[in-house]
Structure formats: structure tokens, C-alpha cells
Design an enzyme around this catalytic site. Structure first.
Site, short mmCIF file in Angstrom:
data_model
loop_
_atom_site.label_atom_id
_atom_site.label_comp_id
_atom_site.label_asym_id
_atom_site.label_seq_id
_atom_site.Cartn_x
_atom_site.Cartn_y
_atom_site.Cartn_z
N SER A 1 -10.19 5.67 -10.68
CA SER A 1 -9.74 4.28 -10.62
C SER A 1 -10.81 3.32 -11.11
CB SER A 1 -9.39 3.90 -9.18
OG SER A 1 -8.21 4.54 -8.83
N GLY B 1 -0.71 -0.07 -1.65
CA GLY B 1 -1.23 1.30 -1.76
C GLY B 1 -2.59 1.27 -2.44
N ASP C 1 -2.70 -0.99 2.62
CA ASP C 1 -2.56 0.48 2.64
C ASP C 1 -2.26 0.89 4.08
OD1 ASP C 1 -3.19 3.46 2.27
OD2 ASP C 1 -3.66 2.71 0.26
N ASP D 1 2.99 -0.15 6.42
CA ASP D 1 3.77 0.91 5.78
C ASP D 1 4.63 0.27 4.70
OD1 ASP D 1 5.53 2.87 5.05
OD2 ASP D 1 6.18 3.36 7.10
N LYS E 1 -1.19 0.65 -8.34
CA LYS E 1 -1.73 1.64 -9.28
C LYS E 1 -1.63 3.04 -8.69
CE LYS E 1 -5.91 3.19 -11.51
NZ LYS E 1 -5.96 4.36 -10.66
N HIS F 1 4.09 7.03 -8.74
CA HIS F 1 4.21 8.44 -9.19
C HIS F 1 4.09 9.42 -8.02
CE1 HIS F 1 -0.26 9.74 -10.10
NE2 HIS F 1 -0.18 9.08 -8.96
C1 SAM Z 1 -2.79 7.89 -5.27
S1 SAM Z 1 -3.38 6.75 -4.12
C2 SAM Z 1 -3.74 5.35 -5.15
C3 SAM Z 1 -4.80 4.47 -4.57
C4 SAM Z 1 -5.17 3.25 -5.45
N1 SAM Z 1 -4.02 2.47 -5.80
C5 SAM Z 1 -5.90 3.69 -6.70
O1 SAM Z 1 -5.27 3.88 -7.73
O2 SAM Z 1 -7.12 3.88 -6.61
C6 SAM Z 1 -1.87 6.21 -3.29
C7 SAM Z 1 -2.13 5.30 -2.11
O3 SAM Z 1 -0.91 5.03 -1.43
C8 SAM Z 1 -1.21 4.93 -0.05
N2 SAM Z 1 0.01 5.11 0.78
C9 SAM Z 1 0.69 6.25 0.98
N3 SAM Z 1 1.75 6.02 1.79
C10 SAM Z 1 1.71 4.70 2.11
C11 SAM Z 1 2.55 3.86 2.91
N4 SAM Z 1 3.62 4.35 3.53
N5 SAM Z 1 2.24 2.55 3.01
C12 SAM Z 1 1.14 2.04 2.38
N6 SAM Z 1 0.32 2.79 1.58
C13 SAM Z 1 0.61 4.10 1.46
C14 SAM Z 1 -2.21 6.04 0.16
O4 SAM Z 1 -2.94 5.93 1.35
C15 SAM Z 1 -3.07 5.91 -1.09
O5 SAM Z 1 -4.18 5.07 -0.88
#
Ligand code: SAM
Length: 328
Positions: free
Chosen positions: A150, A176, A199, A219, A233, A237
Site C-alpha cells: 500500500s 477498510g 476499520d 462494521d 483500497k 476484491h
Molecule cells: C486487504 S485490507 C486493505 C487495507 C487498506 N485499505 C490497504 O489497502 O492498505 C482490507 C481491510 O478491510 C478491513 N475489514 C474487513 N472486514 C471489515 C468490516 N466488516 N468492516 C470494516 N473493515 C473491514 C480489514 O480489517 C482490512 O484492513
């Protein structure tokens, strides 16, 4: 075919050299004979022959160089494994026990049933994020692996995809956003913006404080904080279309009329190897998928987003910046 199935050893050999500290040893002094490398790993009882065999196997995969007298040095690929570059976080994640066990269960997803990911099949029904919230070691490995890619991408995105960020006024919410490094970079480069990093509660509780960034736990399937723009970001996916639509509906509600959504994702093109690999990684790890440009357009449009445009950056991560506007 045998060589393909035997290639399973390569990621584990990468893990082996990282665990033994060899990339850093050769980063400090090089070339070194394998006897010298072994003595630096374990001065009391080295096993040079094992060190030589591990390194020679990697040399055959064009990782590290060896001269005919048994001296090893870095090449471009192996030098990315030094601890300061942090690629090793992704290697450690991919070769961790919960991830390896997941790959071994992918076939079960093709049989139907209620599991969304191979990770759940392999790890007592827990999703990757549920598992991470109860396992600090795994969570740290996951965060380190994500933040490495990232940080690199965001440097290119904020500099080159200026159209995506210029014109946003007020508050940008990173949905997220993990520990908040992405929105921190946006606010650093566009200091008129205030950032919210959103997050899961356990994730933001462990996040560092950044000037101009407020961390909010929650959430995204229930709701997301309101803002003038939303950034997301590598989030969509992770999820199938049904779950993506739930997240997008919450983003829609949180935006003002004509508010901007900035999504960063890979675009699936069967001719490109990496997004196809990433598609299988998503399937195994979390039950998500990579999408083609048409699929991204359709998904965003289905939840009321219009004027969709994509921009590329010079970052080699194959991620694109997708802009869309809330259409009422
Ligand atoms: C693949 S990571 C991407 C993190 C960041 N956007 C980046 O690209 O560096 C996906 C993120 O979604 C968050 N996430 C998963 N389920 C979630 C939820 N129900 N509500 C909020 N965030 C969530 C995870 O904790 C994680 O930090």
C-alpha cells in the site's frame, strides 16, 4: 508437470532464507562463500551444505547469484528480500500455516456448501479477519504484508492520479483503511482534507496516531462514517458481489449528493498473470474475487454510482484508481 508441482518448494525456500537472515547478511557483505554465510547464521555449529543447497535452488529460480567457486551475492530479485524492504512480510504471510492450509482446501469450494473461502474450511470456520482478530502474530504479519504494497502504491497514486483527489473538499473516509497509512498519505499530499480511517474496532485500536486522521471502528456491512468522499483500497476484491453491494450501499448512504467514491483495485485481464494469481489468492483467503473493467463498472453502477473513470499509475502493482460519483 512434475516441475510445476515441485515449484511449491520455492516460497518455502524464500521463507527459509528470510528466517536465516541471509538477505541481510549478503546485504551487509557480498559476495560470501556459503561456508562464510553459514558461519554468520550460526557461528557455533553451522551446516554449510544445507545453506548451499537452499541458495542454489533459489539461484536456479534467478533469485541470488552464485559464482563457480561457491560465492553468493544479491541480484535485483533477492535484494528485495532484505528486511528494510519488507517484501519478506508477504513471503511470511503466504507461507504461514493458516494460508498454506487454505490453499490445500481450494477444491472444496468447487463442491458448493456454505463456506465462502478455503481459509474458513482450513481454519475452524473462521474467516481471515476473524482469525486475525484472535491471533496477534498472524494479524501483524497480515498488516505488514498489506502496508508494504500500500505504501508503495500510494506514493504513485497521490502524485499521479491527482484528478481523483483534487476537487475533494472536507472529509475523506477510508473504508477498510487498516491502520490508516493510505488516508494519512492522502492527507499529507492534500493537506486541506481531513481524514477518517474506518476499520474493524480491533484493527483501529492497534493503529498508530497520525496528524489530521481520526480512527473510527465499526462494521462496514452495518454502516460507514459520513464524509465528502470515500476512499476504498483493496477492500471490494475481498468480497463476492452480494457483499460488495452491501458495502457500496452503505458508502452511498454516507455520501452527499454527487459525492465522490475513489476505489483502488486490480483490473482482471486474462493476459496479465498477476491479477489472475490474485483472483485465486482472494478465493482461497477470503472468498473474494478480482474483476474486469466491465465488472467494476457494472458493480458500481448497480448501486447508484455514475461517471465512472479509471486511471493507471506508474506503480507496478497493477492497481488502478477508479473514480465514481453518487448519482441521485
Ligand atoms: C486487504 S485490507 C486493505 C487495507 C487498506 N485499505 C490497504 O489497502 O492498505 C482490507 C481491510 O478491510 C478491513 N475489514 C474487513 N472486514 C471489515 C468490516 N466488516 N468492516 C470494516 N473493515 C473491514 C480489514 O480489517 C482490512 O484492513
Amino acid at each position: 508437470m512434475a516441475s510445476i508441482s515441485n515449484a511449491i518448494t520455492t516460497p518455502f525456500l524464500l521463507k527459509a532464507v528470510i528466517c536465516l537472515g541471509i538477505p541481510d547478511i549478503l546485504g551487509r557483505e557480498s559476495p560470501l562463500h556459503y561456508n562464510q554465510i553459514a558461519a554468520k547464521i550460526n557461528p557455533s555449529d553451522p551446516n554449510p551444505d544445507v545453506v548451499r543447497r537452499i541458495l542454489q535452488s533459489l539461484v536456479r529460480n534467478k533469485i541470488f547469484c552464485e559464482d563457480p567457486s561457491g560465492f553468493f551475492s544479491h541480484n535485483n530479485l533477492s535484494s528485495t528480500l532484505v528486511s528494510s524492504k519488507n517484501i519478506h512480510a508477504m513471503v511470511m504471510l503466504q507461507t504461514s500455516q493458516p494460508m498454506v492450509a487454505s490453499y490445500s482446501e481450494i477444491h472444496k469450494l468447487a463442491l458448493g456448501g456454505s463456506h465462502e473461502s478455503a481459509f474458513e474450511v482450513a481454519n475452524e470456520g473462521k474467516s481471515l479477519y476473524q482469525y486475525a482478530s484472535h491471533n496477534l502474530g498472524f494479524s501483524k504479519m497480515f498488516r505488514a504484508a498489506i502496508s508494504e504494497t500500500s505504501e508503495r502504491f500510494m506514493v504513485a497514486a497521490t502524485r499521479e492520479a491527482r484528478k481523483a483527489f483534487e476537487g475533494i473538499k472536507g472529509v475523506i473516509v477510508d473504508v477498510g483503511g487498516g491502520h490508516g497509512a493510505c488516508v494519512h498519505k492522502i492527507v499529507q499530499d492534500y493537506p486541506h482534507l481531513k481524514g477518517i480511517n474506518f476499520d474493524l474496532p480491533d484493527v483501529v485500536a492497534a493503529a498508530p496516531q497520525y496528524p489530521g486522521i481520526e480512527h473510527v471502528g465499526g462494521d462496514m456491512f452495518k454502516g460507514v462514517p459520513s464524509g465528502d468522499a470515500i476512499f476504498m483500497k483493496a477492500v471490494l476484491h475481498n468480497w463476492n458481489d452480494k457483499n460488495c453491494k452491501r458495502i457500496l450501499q452503505n458508502c452511498y448512504k454516507a455520501l452527499p449528493e454527487n459525492g465522490k467514491l475513489v476505489v483502488v483495485e486490480e483490473v482482471l485481464d486474462p493476459a496479465e498473470e498477476r491479477p489472475v494469481d490474485m483472483d485465486i489468492l482472494m478465493l482461497a483467503a477470503i472468498g473474494g474475487k478480482e474483476r474486469s473493467e466491465n465488472e467494476w463498472n457494472e458493480l458500481l453502477a448497480s448501486e447508484g454510482f455514475a461517471n465512472i473513470s479509471l486511471s493507471l499509475t506508474s506503480s507496478n502493482d497493477l492497481q488502478v484508481v477508479i473514480e465514481a460519483y453518487k448519482c441521485t
